[in-house]
Design a protein around this motif. Structure first.
Motif, PDB file in Angstrom:
ATOM      1  N   GLY A  49     -52.996  16.974  16.042  1.00 21.96           N
ATOM      2  CA  GLY A  49     -53.754  17.888  15.360  1.00 21.96           C
ATOM      3  C   GLY A  49     -54.848  17.468  14.411  1.00 21.96           C
ATOM      4  O   GLY A  49     -54.761  17.338  13.218  1.00 21.96           O
ATOM      5  N   ILE A  50     -55.823  16.891  15.246  1.00 23.13           N
ATOM      6  CA  ILE A  50     -56.831  16.048  14.438  1.00 23.13           C
ATOM      7  C   ILE A  50     -58.183  16.495  15.011  1.00 23.13           C
ATOM      8  O   ILE A  50     -58.393  17.037  16.166  1.00 23.13           O
ATOM      9  N   ARG A 198     -47.458   6.539  12.269  1.00 22.23           N
ATOM     10  CA  ARG A 198     -47.798   5.867  11.333  1.00 22.23           C
ATOM     11  C   ARG A 198     -49.450   5.908  10.979  1.00 22.23           C
ATOM     12  O   ARG A 198     -49.791   5.449   9.926  1.00 22.23           O
ATOM     13  N   ALA A 199     -50.039   5.959  12.147  1.00 19.51           N
ATOM     14  CA  ALA A 199     -51.425   6.058  12.104  1.00 19.51           C
ATOM     15  C   ALA A 199     -52.317   7.510  11.785  1.00 19.51           C
ATOM     16  O   ALA A 199     -53.251   7.349  12.044  1.00 19.51           O
ATOM     17  N   LYS A 200     -51.185   8.313  11.272  1.00 26.00           N
ATOM     18  CA  LYS A 200     -51.830   9.444  10.713  1.00 26.00           C
ATOM     19  C   LYS A 200     -52.976   9.420   9.990  1.00 26.00           C
ATOM     20  O   LYS A 200     -52.910   8.798   8.725  1.00 26.00           O
ATOM     21  N   PRO A 201     -54.120   9.922  10.224  1.00 24.78           N
ATOM     22  CA  PRO A 201     -55.277   9.748   9.397  1.00 24.78           C
ATOM     23  C   PRO A 201     -55.373  10.647   8.107  1.00 24.78           C
ATOM     24  O   PRO A 201     -54.548  11.697   7.975  1.00 24.78           O
ATOM     25  N   GLY A 206     -51.958  19.924   8.306  1.00 26.14           N
ATOM     26  CA  GLY A 206     -51.039  20.747   9.077  1.00 26.14           C
ATOM     27  C   GLY A 206     -50.086  19.985  10.129  1.00 26.14           C
ATOM     28  O   GLY A 206     -49.781  18.657   9.711  1.00 26.14           O
ATOM     29  N   THR A 207     -49.925  20.310  11.182  1.00 29.59           N
ATOM     30  CA  THR A 207     -48.997  19.595  12.151  1.00 29.59           C
ATOM     31  C   THR A 207     -49.965  18.694  12.720  1.00 29.59           C
ATOM     32  O   THR A 207     -50.682  18.657  13.171  1.00 29.59           O
ATOM     33  N   TYR A 208     -49.285  17.478  12.588  1.00 27.03           N
ATOM     34  CA  TYR A 208     -50.051  16.257  13.087  1.00 27.03           C
ATOM     35  C   TYR A 208     -49.632  15.894  14.625  1.00 27.03           C
ATOM     36  O   TYR A 208     -50.571  16.125  15.370  1.00 27.03           O
ATOM     37  N   ILE A 209     -48.540  15.704  15.083  1.00 29.47           N
ATOM     38  CA  ILE A 209     -48.245  15.558  16.495  1.00 29.47           C
ATOM     39  C   ILE A 209     -47.737  16.816  16.878  1.00 29.47           C
ATOM     40  O   ILE A 209     -46.797  17.395  16.619  1.00 29.47           O
ATOM     41  N   GLU A 210     -48.622  17.495  17.671  1.00 31.92           N
ATOM     42  CA  GLU A 210     -48.282  18.797  18.191  1.00 31.92           C
ATOM     43  C   GLU A 210     -47.570  19.245  19.495  1.00 31.92           C
ATOM     44  O   GLU A 210     -46.677  19.871  19.585  1.00 31.92           O
ATOM     45  N   ASP A 225     -39.281  17.812  22.907  1.00 31.28           N
ATOM     46  CA  ASP A 225     -38.922  18.241  21.674  1.00 31.28           C
ATOM     47  C   ASP A 225     -39.527  17.424  20.623  1.00 31.28           C
ATOM     48  O   ASP A 225     -38.927  16.492  20.188  1.00 31.28           O
ATOM     49  N   VAL A 226     -40.692  17.933  20.235  1.00 29.44           N
ATOM     50  CA  VAL A 226     -41.354  17.088  19.199  1.00 29.44           C
ATOM     51  C   VAL A 226     -40.634  16.887  17.930  1.00 29.44           C
ATOM     52  O   VAL A 226     -40.493  15.827  17.279  1.00 29.44           O
ATOM     53  N   PRO A 227     -40.223  18.090  17.412  1.00 32.56           N
ATOM     54  CA  PRO A 227     -39.497  17.909  15.967  1.00 32.56           C
ATOM     55  C   PRO A 227     -38.258  16.896  16.040  1.00 32.56           C
ATOM     56  O   PRO A 227     -37.998  16.217  15.265  1.00 32.56           O
ATOM     57  N   ALA A 228     -37.664  16.953  17.034  1.00 32.10           N
ATOM     58  CA  ALA A 228     -36.505  16.214  17.379  1.00 32.10           C
ATOM     59  C   ALA A 228     -36.915  14.565  17.424  1.00 32.10           C
ATOM     60  O   ALA A 228     -36.165  13.662  16.886  1.00 32.10           O
TER      61      ALA A 228
END
Length: 235
Positions: A49-50, A198-201, A206-210, A225-228
């Motif tokens: 989500g970037i 860890r590299a989240k800018p 909002g949601t980073y890894i969609e 399953d991204v949340p898990a």
């Protein structure tokens, strides 16, 4: 429209397109479906989500996969004298200075990673238009401009993977081979996704890894399953 072979039809039929798979089940299924006549690469793709057009939303870095990539990596090193000797001793495939630059300018680009000592960047800088578009330009942030050329060469040979978000916000990479054990692939995937997390800018909102998907070279993709997956990394 290209015809779909029996092998691929069978693989596609084994995948539920509407299901979000747990990582271990996805790895097992990907390995089962990797039935090509060569050792397929296990590939991961993450939709983030970037908007990489903004300087504060860029995602780029390097991660060391615990079990390597299974790929033979050819490494070129720009260094002189003792540092050149260190690079060769560490297993570099090509080592040089102005002579190496001349070969690259002549079109000899038979390597996958390029490393340079800081004092060589004056020479390497002239190759920006050649190396840059190929993602081969040495960069201090990625550890490929360093006085420790031996360490950088060993990391490259041992399974360090560079990642970079494309214009659409997608990051993809190979995280092993189908011949790897399930546990080896699991460890590599966790290491890769952990590095992306860890590299989240700072500019990401909002949601980073969609979305995350896993596949083999010739196999269908499976949605994870991204949340898990993220929760397991944080746990």
């Amino acid at each position: 429209m290209a015809k779909i072979g029996k092998r691929l039809k069978k693989a596609v039929a084994s995948v539920d397109r509407n299901k979000f798979y747990a990582l271990d089940e996805a790895v097992k299924t990907v390995k089962t479906n990797a039935t090509a006549k060569f050792d397929e690469t296990v590939e991961i793709a993450l939709n983030l989500g970037i908007d990489p057009r903004h300087a504060d939303q860029q995602v780029r870095g390097m991660v060391q996969l615990p079990n390597g990539t299974g790929k033979t990596v050819r490494v070129a090193v720009f260094a002189r004298a003792g540092k050149a000797d260190e690079a060769l001793a560490a297993g570099a495939d090509l080592v040089g200075a102005d002579d190496l630059a001349e070969r690259i300018q002549a079109g000899e680009i038979n390597f996958d990673r390029c490393i340079a000592t800081p004092d060589m960047m004056g020479v390497v800088g002239r190759l920006g238009k050649i190396l840059g578009p190929r993602g081969l330009m040495p960069n201090p942030k990625l550890g490929t401009v360093t006085p420790d050329v031996a360490g950088a060469v060993k990391a490259a040979k041992g399974g360090s993977v560079e990642f970079r978000a494309e214009k659409t916000g997608i990051v993809h990479a190979g995280v092993g081979k189908a011949s790897f054990s399930e546990e080896q692939i699991l460890e590599n995937v966790r290491a890769f996704v952990g590095a992306i997390n860890r590299a989240k800018p700072t500019g990401a909102k909002g949601t980073y890894i969609e979305k995350v998907s896993l596949s083999s070279t010739m196999g269908p993709g499976l949605k994870l399953d991204v949340p898990a997956l993220v929760a397991a990394l944080q746990g």
